[in-house]
Design a protein around this motif. Sequence first.
Motif, mmCIF file in Angstrom:
data_model
loop_
_atom_site.group_PDB
_atom_site.id
_atom_site.type_symbol
_atom_site.label_atom_id
_atom_site.label_comp_id
_atom_site.label_asym_id
_atom_site.label_seq_id
_atom_site.Cartn_x
_atom_site.Cartn_y
_atom_site.Cartn_z
ATOM 1 N N ASP A 197 -16.334 -5.768 -0.373
ATOM 2 C CA ASP A 197 -15.999 -7.004 -1.089
ATOM 3 C C ASP A 197 -16.887 -8.171 -0.643
ATOM 4 N N LYS A 198 -17.545 -8.031 0.517
ATOM 5 C CA LYS A 198 -18.383 -9.108 1.044
ATOM 6 C C LYS A 198 -19.825 -8.944 0.573
ATOM 7 N N TRP A 199 -20.003 -8.916 -0.740
ATOM 8 C CA TRP A 199 -21.316 -8.612 -1.301
ATOM 9 C C TRP A 199 -22.313 -9.757 -1.143
ATOM 10 N N LYS A 200 -21.832 -10.996 -1.103
ATOM 11 C CA LYS A 200 -22.753 -12.137 -1.048
ATOM 12 C C LYS A 200 -23.588 -12.135 0.238
ATOM 13 N N GLN A 201 -22.961 -11.897 1.360
ATOM 14 C CA GLN A 201 -23.697 -11.870 2.629
ATOM 15 C C GLN A 201 -24.612 -10.659 2.698
ATOM 16 N N ILE A 202 -24.135 -9.534 2.169
ATOM 17 C CA ILE A 202 -24.964 -8.320 2.140
ATOM 18 C C ILE A 202 -26.224 -8.562 1.328
ATOM 19 N N LEU A 203 -26.082 -9.197 0.160
ATOM 20 C CA LEU A 203 -27.224 -9.476 -0.714
ATOM 21 C C LEU A 203 -28.161 -10.496 -0.080
ATOM 22 N N LEU A 204 -27.607 -11.545 0.524
ATOM 23 C CA LEU A 204 -28.440 -12.576 1.147
ATOM 24 C C LEU A 204 -29.295 -11.987 2.266
ATOM 25 N N ASP A 205 -28.691 -11.174 3.105
ATOM 26 C CA ASP A 205 -29.445 -10.538 4.191
ATOM 27 C C ASP A 205 -30.551 -9.639 3.632
ATOM 28 N N SER A 206 -30.233 -8.918 2.575
ATOM 29 C CA SER A 206 -31.217 -8.033 1.957
ATOM 30 C C SER A 206 -32.397 -8.814 1.398
ATOM 31 N N GLN A 207 -32.117 -9.917 0.721
ATOM 32 C CA GLN A 207 -33.177 -10.728 0.124
ATOM 33 C C GLN A 207 -34.086 -11.343 1.187
ATOM 34 N N ARG A 208 -33.510 -11.769 2.290
ATOM 35 C CA ARG A 208 -34.314 -12.343 3.368
ATOM 36 C C ARG A 208 -35.227 -11.281 3.983
ATOM 37 N N ASP A 209 -34.688 -10.083 4.170
ATOM 38 C CA ASP A 209 -35.504 -8.986 4.712
ATOM 39 C C ASP A 209 -36.624 -8.614 3.746
ATOM 40 N N ARG A 210 -36.303 -8.528 2.459
ATOM 41 C CA ARG A 210 -37.285 -8.147 1.442
ATOM 42 C C ARG A 210 -38.430 -9.156 1.365
ATOM 43 N N LEU A 211 -38.088 -10.452 1.384
ATOM 44 C CA LEU A 211 -39.126 -11.483 1.283
ATOM 45 C C LEU A 211 -40.064 -11.433 2.484
ATOM 46 N N THR A 212 -39.496 -11.304 3.679
ATOM 47 C CA THR A 212 -40.324 -11.242 4.889
ATOM 48 C C THR A 212 -41.273 -10.059 4.839
ATOM 49 N N LYS A 243 -36.709 -13.598 7.835
ATOM 50 C CA LYS A 243 -36.073 -13.173 9.084
ATOM 51 C C LYS A 243 -37.093 -12.437 9.952
ATOM 52 N N LEU A 244 -37.174 -12.806 11.200
ATOM 53 C CA LEU A 244 -38.109 -12.145 12.104
ATOM 54 C C LEU A 244 -37.678 -10.722 12.442
ATOM 55 N N ASP A 245 -36.378 -10.474 12.374
ATOM 56 C CA ASP A 245 -35.886 -9.128 12.702
ATOM 57 C C ASP A 245 -35.620 -8.294 11.442
ATOM 58 N N PHE A 246 -36.379 -8.585 10.374
ATOM 59 C CA PHE A 246 -36.200 -7.887 9.094
ATOM 60 C C PHE A 246 -36.367 -6.373 9.241
ATOM 61 N N TYR A 247 -37.194 -5.982 10.202
ATOM 62 C CA TYR A 247 -37.535 -4.560 10.346
ATOM 63 C C TYR A 247 -36.323 -3.703 10.708
ATOM 64 N N LYS A 248 -35.282 -4.306 11.288
ATOM 65 C CA LYS A 248 -34.114 -3.543 11.701
ATOM 66 C C LYS A 248 -33.426 -2.899 10.495
ATOM 67 N N SER A 249 -33.331 -3.659 9.403
ATOM 68 C CA SER A 249 -32.694 -3.128 8.193
ATOM 69 C C SER A 249 -33.522 -2.005 7.593
ATOM 70 N N SER A 302 -32.547 2.111 7.133
ATOM 71 C CA SER A 302 -32.555 2.811 5.843
ATOM 72 C C SER A 302 -33.868 3.565 5.625
ATOM 73 N N LEU A 303 -34.512 3.955 6.738
ATOM 74 C CA LEU A 303 -35.849 4.554 6.646
ATOM 75 C C LEU A 303 -35.869 5.840 5.819
ATOM 76 N N ASN A 304 -34.887 6.717 6.023
ATOM 77 C CA ASN A 304 -34.872 7.978 5.275
ATOM 78 C C ASN A 304 -34.822 7.735 3.772
ATOM 79 N N VAL A 305 -33.878 6.892 3.357
ATOM 80 C CA VAL A 305 -33.749 6.561 1.938
ATOM 81 C C VAL A 305 -34.972 5.787 1.466
ATOM 82 N N GLY A 306 -35.540 4.970 2.372
ATOM 83 C CA GLY A 306 -36.709 4.175 2.016
ATOM 84 C C GLY A 306 -37.916 5.023 1.677
#
Length: 443
Positions: free
Chosen positions: A67-82, A190-196, A200-204
């Motif tokens: 149900d907490k999709w907003k924070q999940i999406l925000l974190d994803s977008q920050r990682d993707r942009l970096t 995010k400087l620690d974008f690589y953690k995400s 998800s490396l296998n799926v990535g």
Amino acid sequence: MIKKFFIVAFLTGFSQIISLVSVGFLKTLDQSLVYDIGNFESLIVVFTAIISLGLQLVTVRDIALSDKWKQILLDSQRDRLTFSFLVLISVLAVDLFFKRLEFDSLLFYVVIPLIALNADYSFYGKGEPERGAFLSFLRVGILSIFIIFSVIFENNYIKITYIITTLIIYLAVGLLSSYFNNQQYFVKPKLDFYKSYIKSLNVGLASFALVFFGLGVISFASYFYNEKAVANAYLLLKIYVFYVGIKRLLVQILFKELKDDSLVKIVDKIGIITAVTVIIALVYYPEYSIKFFAKDYEESVKNLIYLLPAIFFTSISFAGPLQLLLKNKDKTYSFGFILGAIIVLCLVLIFSFVDSNDESYIYLAISIGECIAIFIHGWGLNKFRFFASRGIYAIGAITLLFVINYLYLLIGIKTISLLLLILTVLFYILYIFKIKINSKDFS
């Protein structure tokens, strides 16, 4: 469910049809322009896969299950942009050392961070495929309309205007996706974008590998095949990509419900029926399905036989790959696509030594890769029983549809025969949705 299906089907289907129509206009251009535009489109597919690299698919899954999709999406977008900035720097370095930096390429590469800022994928996890389909319609449809008008009005600067139009479209779609999600468009890196991405490396790796089952293979093949072969392969593969788009349509609508095994079987049966229908249309009615899109019609019809197995293999299970993810069988999902893609690329390279002028080898490589992928995925889901149930249904569907098509051909007018075949299949699919799927009361 029926209403949702029709909205998504109309938007996605209409945009894909416009895209196919644009191919008919594109084939009239000079071969070098077809090569350039095909290469640009292939690079967008590759860039999207690299930036997503599993994070996008995992984010959609997490949004669907939380149900907490907003924070999940925000974190994803920050990682993707970096990560997109690193991709941009890497691409520029490759061009600098192995090619040469040209203005057209430099301008086109601006699309990389714009791809990262586009959050239209989130709507499928939220159970709002209508909005996702609308944004997809804008992204695909407008660019296709641009190509059509460029050919009609004899645009002398189609290459540069194609690049500018692409950038404007990705900016607009990204802004709209943020508006619909009620979130900001520009996000802080995010400087620690690589953690995400590591998580998800296998799926990535599987998501990246997946692009080489379609238009993504064009950018790779361009190094080993001549310009004519690559241009012809691009045009015919657009038909294949259109079909794969239909496949994804069903999966996107029902994403949240694919944990239900009985629903997965129903969707897979629809996939088999759709595949057999497409194969019949391509084989028996090439003047309506191939001629409009091919530069060399006779050559394309001859080479088509090597692409037909890919259509069938990818349809044995429409929902299987995503069901693996929803059941947390990420390794099986990844292994299937990664091994399949490696085989595709290796065969494309090996076959180029046989004849670099023959694009049929590209289709053959994709067909073999699709066969490997579905075998691994099917075995991972239910071993032999997976293929037994779908194989029996496929034999029945093939026999019935070929008989129906033969009876329609006895009418003697192929346009009417094709129309009746399509209507028969559509009515059957609608029956399945109305009686079997809608009765489950999925919202």
